[in-house]
Scaffold this motif. Sequence first.
Motif, PDB file in Angstrom:
ATOM      1  N   ARG A 290      41.363  15.657  94.726  1.00 28.55           N
ATOM      2  CA  ARG A 290      42.686  16.417  95.225  1.00 28.55           C
ATOM      3  C   ARG A 290      42.366  17.348  96.576  1.00 28.55           C
ATOM      4  O   ARG A 290      42.943  17.042  97.686  1.00 28.55           O
ATOM      5  N   PHE A 291      41.162  17.991  96.476  1.00 29.46           N
ATOM      6  CA  PHE A 291      40.901  18.738  97.608  1.00 29.46           C
ATOM      7  C   PHE A 291      40.081  17.870  98.860  1.00 29.46           C
ATOM      8  O   PHE A 291      40.246  18.478  99.732  1.00 29.46           O
ATOM      9  N   GLY A 292      39.571  16.862  98.283  1.00 31.06           N
ATOM     10  CA  GLY A 292      39.217  15.991  99.434  1.00 31.06           C
ATOM     11  C   GLY A 292      40.201  15.344 100.384  1.00 31.06           C
ATOM     12  O   GLY A 292      39.998  14.995 101.315  1.00 31.06           O
ATOM     13  N   GLU A 293      41.494  15.504  99.761  1.00 28.79           N
ATOM     14  CA  GLU A 293      42.572  15.040 100.943  1.00 28.79           C
ATOM     15  C   GLU A 293      42.752  16.069 102.201  1.00 28.79           C
ATOM     16  O   GLU A 293      43.200  15.559 102.900  1.00 28.79           O
ATOM     17  N   TYR A 294      42.457  17.051 102.060  1.00 34.99           N
ATOM     18  CA  TYR A 294      42.441  18.274 102.910  1.00 34.99           C
ATOM     19  C   TYR A 294      41.254  18.798 103.344  1.00 34.99           C
ATOM     20  O   TYR A 294      41.353  19.478 104.668  1.00 34.99           O
ATOM     21  N   TYR A 295      40.124  18.957 102.715  1.00 36.25           N
ATOM     22  CA  TYR A 295      38.909  19.381 103.159  1.00 36.25           C
ATOM     23  C   TYR A 295      37.794  18.296 103.249  1.00 36.25           C
ATOM     24  O   TYR A 295      37.826  17.485 102.426  1.00 36.25           O
ATOM     25  N   SER A 296      36.910  18.226 104.272  1.00 38.06           N
ATOM     26  CA  SER A 296      35.732  17.385 104.162  1.00 38.06           C
ATOM     27  C   SER A 296      34.763  17.717 103.364  1.00 38.06           C
ATOM     28  O   SER A 296      33.818  16.699 103.049  1.00 38.06           O
ATOM     29  N   VAL A 297      34.352  19.071 102.729  1.00 36.68           N
ATOM     30  CA  VAL A 297      33.306  19.158 101.969  1.00 36.68           C
ATOM     31  C   VAL A 297      33.948  19.914 100.710  1.00 36.68           C
ATOM     32  O   VAL A 297      34.828  20.850 100.828  1.00 36.68           O
ATOM     33  N   VAL A 298      33.988  19.421  99.718  1.00 38.31           N
ATOM     34  CA  VAL A 298      34.151  19.891  98.306  1.00 38.31           C
ATOM     35  C   VAL A 298      33.160  20.129  97.227  1.00 38.31           C
ATOM     36  O   VAL A 298      32.526  18.900  97.056  1.00 38.31           O
ATOM     37  N   GLU A 299      32.963  21.247  96.427  1.00 40.36           N
ATOM     38  CA  GLU A 299      32.100  21.436  95.503  1.00 40.36           C
ATOM     39  C   GLU A 299      32.911  22.091  94.322  1.00 40.36           C
ATOM     40  O   GLU A 299      34.016  22.897  94.468  1.00 40.36           O
ATOM     41  N   ALA A 300      32.638  21.748  93.056  1.00 37.02           N
ATOM     42  CA  ALA A 300      33.465  22.182  92.059  1.00 37.02           C
ATOM     43  C   ALA A 300      32.469  21.788  90.803  1.00 37.02           C
ATOM     44  O   ALA A 300      31.827  20.952  90.424  1.00 37.02           O
ATOM     45  N   ASN A 301      32.695  23.193  90.012  1.00 38.68           N
ATOM     46  CA  ASN A 301      32.053  23.187  88.513  1.00 38.68           C
ATOM     47  C   ASN A 301      32.843  23.892  87.627  1.00 38.68           C
ATOM     48  O   ASN A 301      33.590  24.868  87.945  1.00 38.68           O
ATOM     49  N   ASP A 302      32.619  23.800  86.471  1.00 37.20           N
ATOM     50  CA  ASP A 302      33.202  24.491  85.344  1.00 37.20           C
ATOM     51  C   ASP A 302      32.629  25.869  85.234  1.00 37.20           C
ATOM     52  O   ASP A 302      31.524  25.942  85.875  1.00 37.20           O
ATOM     53  N   LEU A 303      33.243  26.685  84.478  1.00 37.89           N
ATOM     54  CA  LEU A 303      32.925  28.182  84.442  1.00 37.89           C
ATOM     55  C   LEU A 303      31.404  28.183  83.631  1.00 37.89           C
ATOM     56  O   LEU A 303      30.669  29.084  83.717  1.00 37.89           O
ATOM     57  N   LEU A 304      31.294  27.096  82.572  1.00 42.14           N
ATOM     58  CA  LEU A 304      29.919  27.225  82.161  1.00 42.14           C
ATOM     59  C   LEU A 304      28.719  26.991  82.930  1.00 42.14           C
ATOM     60  O   LEU A 304      27.833  27.582  82.822  1.00 42.14           O
ATOM     61  N   TYR A 305      28.935  26.107  84.052  1.00 43.88           N
ATOM     62  CA  TYR A 305      27.987  26.053  85.129  1.00 43.88           C
ATOM     63  C   TYR A 305      27.865  27.032  85.604  1.00 43.88           C
ATOM     64  O   TYR A 305      26.637  27.494  86.403  1.00 43.88           O
ATOM     65  N   ASN A 306      28.905  27.952  86.000  1.00 47.78           N
ATOM     66  CA  ASN A 306      28.791  29.003  86.778  1.00 47.78           C
ATOM     67  C   ASN A 306      27.832  30.089  86.005  1.00 47.78           C
ATOM     68  O   ASN A 306      27.188  30.845  86.446  1.00 47.78           O
ATOM     69  N   TRP A 307      28.369  30.396  84.983  1.00 47.47           N
ATOM     70  CA  TRP A 307      27.581  31.100  84.000  1.00 47.47           C
ATOM     71  C   TRP A 307      26.096  30.955  83.822  1.00 47.47           C
ATOM     72  O   TRP A 307      25.300  31.682  84.233  1.00 47.47           O
ATOM     73  N   ARG A 308      25.682  29.638  83.841  1.00 52.22           N
ATOM     74  CA  ARG A 308      24.322  29.129  83.841  1.00 52.22           C
ATOM     75  C   ARG A 308      23.530  29.163  85.058  1.00 52.22           C
ATOM     76  O   ARG A 308      22.286  29.521  85.071  1.00 52.22           O
ATOM     77  N   ASN A 309      24.190  28.789  86.089  1.00 52.32           N
ATOM     78  CA  ASN A 309      23.702  28.798  87.529  1.00 52.32           C
ATOM     79  C   ASN A 309      23.921  29.772  88.544  1.00 52.32           C
ATOM     80  O   ASN A 309      23.183  29.792  89.426  1.00 52.32           O
ATOM     81  N   LEU A 310      25.120  30.203  88.539  1.00 55.93           N
ATOM     82  CA  LEU A 310      25.500  31.148  89.582  1.00 55.93           C
ATOM     83  C   LEU A 310      25.074  32.607  89.237  1.00 55.93           C
ATOM     84  O   LEU A 310      24.876  33.338  90.193  1.00 55.93           O
ATOM     85  N   THR A 311      24.907  32.921  88.041  1.00 56.22           N
ATOM     86  CA  THR A 311      24.376  34.399  87.565  1.00 56.22           C
ATOM     87  C   THR A 311      22.827  34.202  87.097  1.00 56.22           C
ATOM     88  O   THR A 311      22.714  33.107  86.725  1.00 56.22           O
ATOM     89  N   SER A 312      22.364  34.989  87.786  1.00 54.31           N
ATOM     90  CA  SER A 312      20.649  35.110  87.346  1.00 54.31           C
ATOM     91  C   SER A 312      20.604  35.062  85.809  1.00 54.31           C
ATOM     92  O   SER A 312      21.436  35.948  85.026  1.00 54.31           O
TER      93      SER A 312
END
Length: 680
Positions: A290-312
């Motif tokens: 969906r976002f690739g239609e408008y942006y050249s760089v797209v990153e997406a993860n669920d909140l579980l990934y964010n819990w595990r990797n975005l927070t120390s």
Amino acid sequence: MSFKQLTPQQLANQIARQKKKIEKDKRRKQYEDIQIQGTNNSSIVSKRSVEMLYTTKLNPEMGEWFQYFVKNPKRRSPAINRGYWIRMESIKQLILRIIQKTDPNEDICIVNLGCGFDPLPFQLLSEFKITNSKILDRLTFVDIDYPDLVENKLKMISESDEILSVIGGINSNARKDLGIVLSSKNYNLVGCNLRDSKLFNEQLSTINANATTNIFIAEVSLAYMKPEHANPVIANASKYHNSHFIILEQLLPAGLQHPFAVKMMYHFDHLRSSLGCVQDYPLIKDQVKRFGEYYSVVEANDLLYNWRNLTSDNLKNKVSEIESFDEWEEFIVFCQHYVIVHATNNTINGMVYEESEKKEEGKIQIESESTLEVSFQTAATFERKFPASCYLNGKVFVHGGSGKTRESSMISFDVDFPNIKPEDFTDGVKIGIHEMTGDVPSPRMCHTFTSINDREALLIGGRGRPGQEFADVYKFNASDNSWQKIGELEAPVSRHSTTVLNEDEVLIFGKKGFVRYNHKTNKSFGVKQSGENSINYESCAFYFNGSSGFIVGGMISNSVPEVNDRILKFQFVEDDLIKVEEVVQHAEVSRIGSSCALVNKEILVIVGGVNSTKILGRENCIMAYNLKEKSFKSIPIDEMLIGFNLIEKDGKILCLGGGGVCYSFGSYYNGVVCISTTNM
């Protein structure tokens, strides 16, 4: 018939009908908009709960700003608190990472689309004032929402000297003719229906004409719009210089039939604020496209990934110290149903996520559906999660657990295992709630109830509220429904496993490792381990046949949590020594709260729980692992099997109770699941 062929009266009637339809559609649209605005009220109460408990301890420099928008604060449950914390923290962390990548001379405009009463600008301005005051001259915040809601927010801001102070007062030259109702050095409040792209662009070009980096945020705001209305907003945002888009929306990772999805969709439909995008973009890959239609760089993860990797891990440990928490199954399933997308047209330095290492799965064969027979029946009176159960003299006894509150009562079912039928568990059929005598245990959940002979069973440990664990041991006699407290363990246990060793002893496995307990002498001692580093898992699947057994999954640490992704085999080599060896390592068994049973001496049936790496749905909720062939087979079932008990006897596997709170959408309870293994 053409208009020219209509009589004057017919033409007048048709025009009247069309006018009536237009007015009806307009009223319906206005009603839908009001209902969508109403979702803001529940959200900010939950966020205020997080602010009171979490923000004041973890980030006091952010201040307390929800208090000016929530007059009657409420403390939410630990699972809801943690869910809102990770979604708020994820958005904050992505914003900070984008800012860190900008040139020190660049002006930055942060636009919160569908802002509601969220005080994100005031939080960040307060934090930057303390931690990085130089950046304040570069920042402009824009809050955009429906004009009516914005007028209410303006009133609340105007009545708060603290907010007026942090935004630097109010400029008198706000373009109110454009819907810009408040303008200051760092902050603008704008009324706009996002479907009006012409007005939206005019407002934004007036405010952020000098911005060289633009960050757009949509935290479950575009989610209520159909793609044909939401996607033009994304398209408009993508045209701005160095544009970044951060969106939080719902997912359907296991389809509409998954119990969490059922509750989620019903919740928003019931509020007349139905989700408009999730069925068009049910998976993470769909959002990327969906976002690739408008942006050249797209990153997406669920909140579980964010819990595990975005927070120390250090931050997660601090979070765990704020309030006691063990509802991991509910939290993980929630996180798996929400996605965070970051999209940008900055192809040189735009990515903000760090690539994490992916484990090799090895050459473990996963086959298609097995031929196991699975039957299911709802038992209306059996709404309990994390109860404890055992089989005594032709009856299945189920004790405690949590429904609307934690229970101390007992339910029993007459069960003829060789001829078991799902209808044996329907409401009012062979079900008794027992009057009990003696030392009746206090209400509890996450305990064990283990038969030690045909008429007696041991109840061990468990918990009351989160953090209140028990060490007590009770003996139950099914002949007269009496209880006797017989002792205490050396340390409390919860989310553990218990199995019979002999007529005097049981084996307990949990966060203290293996413990032998003699229920006649009330003595216990730890059992040493060899072959593996000492293992001590909570919420694992556990099976023991008298000489050897298996452990599947489980939490190594319950603050992160770190999850075991192996099947382990153990056996006694001496009375005080157990040998542990690895059978297989695979993502399929990285589970919390599952159960297992060994059938035909070589098929390990692994049931339910949650997976720490992927959603468990129809295809993999129940898996059968062939120890000889080293392959998995799927046993399809449309259930969310968490918080249940498993009893295996005479080629039948019985899953009793269980369920969970589906975030703030309501509770879900399992029925009774019977798995026939006789044809394996």
